[in-house]
Design an enzyme around this catalytic site. Structure first.
Site, short mmCIF file in Angstrom:
data_model
loop_
_atom_site.label_atom_id
_atom_site.label_comp_id
_atom_site.label_asym_id
_atom_site.label_seq_id
_atom_site.Cartn_x
_atom_site.Cartn_y
_atom_site.Cartn_z
N LYS A 47 30.61 27.98 6.22
CA LYS A 47 30.46 28.45 4.60
C LYS A 47 31.70 28.97 4.17
O LYS A 47 31.25 29.72 2.96
CB LYS A 47 29.24 29.38 4.74
CG LYS A 47 28.10 28.73 5.34
CD LYS A 47 27.64 27.79 4.51
CE LYS A 47 26.80 26.82 5.53
NZ LYS A 47 26.66 25.28 4.76
N TRP A 56 34.66 21.26 1.43
CA TRP A 56 35.66 21.03 0.09
C TRP A 56 37.24 20.96 0.68
O TRP A 56 37.62 20.01 0.14
CB TRP A 56 35.55 22.72 -0.53
CG TRP A 56 36.13 22.72 -1.89
CD1 TRP A 56 36.83 21.68 -2.50
CD2 TRP A 56 36.49 23.90 -2.69
NE1 TRP A 56 37.23 22.04 -3.91
CE2 TRP A 56 37.18 23.63 -3.86
CE3 TRP A 56 36.04 25.15 -2.49
CZ2 TRP A 56 37.34 24.50 -4.98
CZ3 TRP A 56 36.50 26.13 -3.60
CH2 TRP A 56 37.02 25.66 -4.77
N HIS A 90 34.77 24.57 13.32
CA HIS A 90 34.26 25.93 13.07
C HIS A 90 34.69 26.68 14.26
O HIS A 90 34.68 27.93 14.25
CB HIS A 90 32.97 25.98 12.77
CG HIS A 90 32.37 25.40 11.59
ND1 HIS A 90 32.94 25.49 10.38
CD2 HIS A 90 31.19 24.55 11.42
CE1 HIS A 90 32.27 24.87 9.47
NE2 HIS A 90 30.95 24.22 10.08
N ARG A 122 36.95 32.63 3.54
CA ARG A 122 36.43 32.97 2.15
C ARG A 122 35.93 34.64 2.42
O ARG A 122 35.87 35.12 3.38
CB ARG A 122 35.10 32.14 2.10
CG ARG A 122 34.30 32.33 0.77
CD ARG A 122 33.03 31.54 0.84
NE ARG A 122 32.34 31.53 -0.51
CZ ARG A 122 31.49 30.70 -0.76
NH1 ARG A 122 30.71 29.89 0.18
NH2 ARG A 122 30.84 30.57 -2.09
N ARG A 175 25.35 24.21 -3.08
CA ARG A 175 24.53 25.18 -3.65
C ARG A 175 24.88 25.86 -4.74
O ARG A 175 24.47 25.26 -5.98
CB ARG A 175 24.05 26.29 -2.66
CG ARG A 175 22.91 27.10 -2.62
CD ARG A 175 22.69 28.32 -1.74
NE ARG A 175 23.99 29.07 -1.79
CZ ARG A 175 24.13 30.27 -2.65
NH1 ARG A 175 23.08 30.80 -3.26
NH2 ARG A 175 25.04 30.95 -2.49
N1 LIG Z 1 34.03 21.42 -4.29
C1 LIG Z 1 33.66 22.74 -4.08
N2 LIG Z 1 33.99 24.16 -4.87
C2 LIG Z 1 33.56 25.07 -4.75
N3 LIG Z 1 32.62 25.49 -3.52
C3 LIG Z 1 32.52 24.37 -2.88
C4 LIG Z 1 32.79 23.02 -3.13
N4 LIG Z 1 32.04 22.00 -2.17
C5 LIG Z 1 31.22 23.15 -1.44
N5 LIG Z 1 31.38 24.15 -1.83
C6 LIG Z 1 30.79 25.49 -1.46
O1 LIG Z 1 31.25 25.79 0.02
C7 LIG Z 1 29.98 26.43 0.59
C8 LIG Z 1 29.78 25.54 2.07
O2 LIG Z 1 30.83 25.82 2.98
P1 LIG Z 1 31.13 25.06 4.04
O3 LIG Z 1 31.42 23.57 3.66
O4 LIG Z 1 32.30 25.75 4.89
O5 LIG Z 1 29.59 24.77 5.06
S1 LIG Z 1 29.60 24.16 6.29
O6 LIG Z 1 29.51 25.58 7.23
O7 LIG Z 1 30.44 23.39 6.61
O8 LIG Z 1 28.12 23.75 6.54
C9 LIG Z 1 28.92 26.36 -0.25
O9 LIG Z 1 28.81 27.80 -0.93
P2 LIG Z 1 27.52 28.32 -1.56
O10 LIG Z 1 27.39 27.37 -2.77
O11 LIG Z 1 28.01 29.84 -1.89
O12 LIG Z 1 26.69 28.15 -0.59
C10 LIG Z 1 29.26 25.31 -1.06
O13 LIG Z 1 28.54 25.31 -2.47
#
Ligand SMILES: Nc1ncnc2c1ncn2[C@@H]1O[C@H](COP(=O)(O)OS(=O)(=O)O)[C@@H](OP(=O)(O)O)[C@H]1O
Length: 303
Positions: free
Chosen positions: A66, A71, A118, A140, A259
């Site tokens: 997360k 991204w 991870h 993060r 999300r």
């Molecule tokens: N492009 C982009 N820009 C900004 N934020 C983004 C982006 N892509 C993914 N996210 C947010 O990243 C969170 C998911 O993290 P992970 O990709 O590490 O999740 S996972 O552990 O691999 O399932 C999750 O955060 P939250 O929205 O706070 O839940 C995603 O919305």
């Protein structure tokens, strides 16, 4: 849509469908004291990973759950594969996901390969350090990372749901979550912040200026990208653009993954006492350290 991407989406959808058929008690297993989800990881694969040979020209993305894994993955896939006119392989790129036969397929791929994990530092295959594979590590602020994981547990079938945020918060603070304690991971990586083969970048830095973040990653990987290429990669990696395409690119996973994509959502869930507890935990884990300063805790985690 590229054939490999279609296969990736089918694989991800299969994971979600399998998870829905499992009882909550069947969703997790413990390996060497750390919890993992049964629908994506197997003890056999975790064991087999120990002997995995990474090469110097592979690229590894390390990110605690997360913290922005997908991204950074979008950005790195363009750099490692698209720019070389290749499409990313169809398998889920997390090295700890799947069975040993997936690892065998990965071994057959030519380098540079993009290896994503991870896993805690101590469980990353040793060859990654021995062979100086370049590692992009994404962190993060822990309050938003916790909130994001809480929603993911409750909205995706691969983790058991929590009945309350308070219950989840306790597990998060004590590291009783999949892939173990976030704080342990931060403490360990803090010791490697200045390693020449490590680039630590934060979710918040990417939010602040995605173009600068993409440029920094490209420079670290030694890729001489043009300004237009950097701008294009950043444009395609915005939350809005990734979310808009997510049905096609990530299937059912995309519906829960994208999300909010914001900084500060923790303020909607943390009680003042929980906020203070995490402030103290962060201070005892990273207070006065270079990584602690880089994460700008006081900017992102104080009300
Ligand atoms: N492009 C982009 N820009 C900004 N934020 C983004 C982006 N892509 C993914 N996210 C947010 O990243 C969170 C998911 O993290 P992970 O990709 O590490 O999740 S996972 O552990 O691999 O399932 C999750 O955060 P939250 O929205 O706070 O839940 C995603 O919305």
């Amino acid at each position: 849509m590229d054939e490999n991407r279609k296969k990736f989406v089918q694989e991800v959808d299969k994971v979600f469908d399998t998870a829905r058929d499992r009882a909550p008690v069947e969703l997790l297993f413990t390996h060497k004291g750390v919890q993992y989800p049964t629908t994506v990881c197997t003890p056999e694969n975790l064991q087999a990973l120990e002997g995995f040979e990474a090469n110097k020209d592979d690229v590894m993305l390390v990110s605690y759950p997360k913290c922005g894994t997908n991204w950074a993955l979008q950005i790195l896939q363009e750099m490692v594969y698209t720019l070389a006119n290749k499409s990313p392989p169809p398998d889920i790129p997390m090295i700890e996901f799947g069975t040993p036969d997936k690892l065998e397929r990965l071994k057959q791929q030519p380098s540079p390969r993009l290896l994503v994990t991870h896993l805690h530092y101590d469980y990353i295959p040793k060859s990654v350090f021995k062979n100086k594979t370049k590692k992009v590590v994404v962190f993060r602020n822990p309050k938003d990372a916790a909130v994001s994981l809480f929603y993911f547990c409750n909205n995706s079938p691969i983790f058991p749901s929590y009945s309350t945020w308070d219950e989840f918060f306790q597990d998060y603070m004590s590291g009783k979550v999949c892939w173990g304690s976030y704080f342990d991971s931060l403490i360990t990586w803090n010791k490697h912040l200045d390693d020449e083969d490590v680039l630590i970048i934060t979710y918040e830095e990417l939010q602040e200026n995605l173009v600068v973040g993409v440029k920094q990653i490209a420079e670290f990987l030694g890729l001489p990208l043009t300004q237009d290429q950097i701008q294009g990669i950043a444009n395609r990696a915005t939350f809005q653009n990734m979310k808009a395409k997510s049905n096609e690119t990530h299937g059912q996973f995309g519906q829960v993954l994208f999300r909010k994509g914001d900084i500060g959502d923790w303020k909607n869930l943390f009680s003042p006492a929980q906020s203070q507890e995490m402030d103290e935990k962060f201070k005892s884990s990273l207070g006065g350290t270079k990584l602690g300063a880089k994460m700008k805790y006081d900017v992102h985690c104080k009300a």
